[in-house]
Design a protein around this motif. Structure first.
Motif, PDB file in Angstrom:
ATOM      1  N   LEU A  69       0.809  -1.216   0.000  1.00  0.00           N
ATOM      2  CA  LEU A  69       0.000   0.000   0.000  1.00  0.00           C
ATOM      3  C   LEU A  69       0.844   1.269   0.000  1.00  0.00           C
ATOM      4  CD1 LEU A  69      -2.790  -1.009   2.565  1.00  0.00           C
ATOM      5  CD2 LEU A  69      -2.738  -1.317   0.073  1.00  0.00           C
ATOM      6  N   SER A  70       2.141   1.161  -0.316  1.00  0.00           N
ATOM      7  CA  SER A  70       3.013   2.337  -0.278  1.00  0.00           C
ATOM      8  C   SER A  70       2.802   3.284  -1.466  1.00  0.00           C
ATOM      9  CB  SER A  70       4.484   1.924  -0.200  1.00  0.00           C
ATOM     10  OG  SER A  70       4.865   1.205  -1.362  1.00  0.00           O
ATOM     11  N   ALA A  71       2.203   2.800  -2.539  1.00  0.00           N
ATOM     12  CA  ALA A  71       1.922   3.639  -3.716  1.00  0.00           C
ATOM     13  C   ALA A  71       0.459   4.101  -3.669  1.00  0.00           C
ATOM     14  CB  ALA A  71       2.186   2.847  -4.997  1.00  0.00           C
ATOM     15  N   ALA A  72       0.097   4.973  -4.584  1.00  0.00           N
ATOM     16  CA  ALA A  72      -1.281   5.487  -4.637  1.00  0.00           C
ATOM     17  C   ALA A  72      -2.289   4.376  -4.913  1.00  0.00           C
ATOM     18  CB  ALA A  72      -1.387   6.572  -5.707  1.00  0.00           C
ATOM     19  N   THR A  73      -1.882   3.388  -5.698  1.00  0.00           N
ATOM     20  CA  THR A  73      -2.732   2.246  -6.021  1.00  0.00           C
ATOM     21  C   THR A  73      -2.113   0.991  -5.414  1.00  0.00           C
ATOM     22  OG1 THR A  73      -3.351   3.282  -8.114  1.00  0.00           O
ATOM     23  CG2 THR A  73      -3.743   0.919  -7.916  1.00  0.00           C
ATOM     24  N   PRO A  74      -2.896   0.154  -4.705  1.00  0.00           N
ATOM     25  CA  PRO A  74      -2.351  -1.086  -4.145  1.00  0.00           C
ATOM     26  C   PRO A  74      -1.726  -1.970  -5.229  1.00  0.00           C
ATOM     27  CG  PRO A  74      -4.535  -0.657  -3.256  1.00  0.00           C
ATOM     28  CD  PRO A  74      -4.313   0.331  -4.378  1.00  0.00           C
ATOM     29  N   VAL A  75      -0.554  -2.518  -4.927  1.00  0.00           N
ATOM     30  CA  VAL A  75       0.187  -3.355  -5.866  1.00  0.00           C
ATOM     31  C   VAL A  75       0.264  -4.778  -5.312  1.00  0.00           C
ATOM     32  CG1 VAL A  75       2.445  -3.700  -6.957  1.00  0.00           C
ATOM     33  CG2 VAL A  75       1.572  -1.372  -6.605  1.00  0.00           C
ATOM     34  N   PRO A  76      -0.150  -5.807  -6.094  1.00  0.00           N
ATOM     35  CA  PRO A  76       0.005  -7.185  -5.628  1.00  0.00           C
ATOM     36  C   PRO A  76       1.468  -7.473  -5.310  1.00  0.00           C
ATOM     37  CG  PRO A  76      -1.364  -7.119  -7.597  1.00  0.00           C
ATOM     38  CD  PRO A  76      -0.762  -5.739  -7.428  1.00  0.00           C
TER      39      PRO A  76
END
Length: 193
Positions: A69-76
């Motif tokens: 969740l460190s970016a604006a959009t959650p990354v798998p």
């Protein structure tokens, strides 16, 4: 944006998704992933697809996709599994962090969130796991999140071509290292029992 079932600001857990099958498969083919899970040979994508069809129908497992969740959009960024024993109300835990997502603390966060879900939503009495002794980073994650070493299976594993022990660890609800994100969510909900 994926639906996250539980999160803590750093990491979130969402559903295991069939549209991510190729991604899960690529993570599993990483050499460290293969070593850590005791596999000695790669798995074909076709075989993985057959396996997934069976797993998604299996009610004896709770599977989560781990999101960074460190970016604006959650990354798998990986997945976790609770293999359920309904008779004993226990589960065996497994974790895989994607190669590009390692070193960010996601393994600790994902483990804590999965265990939180297991104890506070699924009502499990204990969660156990097995980890190869040379896999020091995984053992540290598990210790930091409340798992305790309860035994060893001597020469039960293989690491870089040599036999090694497999450590058995477990956790009961009293060992849970909080705070509980499930309890925080429930306590902040406008609808309470």
């Amino acid at each position: 944006m994926p639906d996250l079932w539980i999160s803590n600001g750093h990491c979130g857990l969402g559903s295991y998704r069939s549209d991510l099958l190729d991604t899960y498969w690529q993570w599993e083919q990483d050499l460290l992933s293969m070593l850590g899970h005791g596999r000695r040979s790669p798995l074909s994508l076709e075989r993985r697809k057959d396996w997934l069809d069976n797993q998604l129908k299996n009610e004896s497992q709770i599977r989560f996709t781990v999101y960074d969740l460190s970016a604006a959009t959650p990354v798998p960024a990986g997945f976790t599994v609770l293999g359920l024993d309904h008779t004993r109300q226990t589960a065996e835990y497994a974790l895989l962090v994607a190669p590009k997502s390692r070193g960010k603390g996601l393994g600790r966060h994902a483990t804590r969130l999965t265990v939180d879900y297991g104890f506070h939503v699924s009502g499990l009495h204990a969660i156990s796991l097995r980890v190869l002794t040379p896999h020091a980073s995984a053992r540290a994650i598990y210790r930091d999140t409340g798992f305790r070493e309860v035994g060893r299976l001597r020469s039960a594993g293989m690491w870089l071509g040599a036999r090694c022990d497999e450590v058995v660890m477990d956790m009961v609800p009293a060992d849970f290292v909080g705070p509980s994100m499930v309890s925080s969510y429930i306590n902040s909900s406008p609808i309470q029992a």
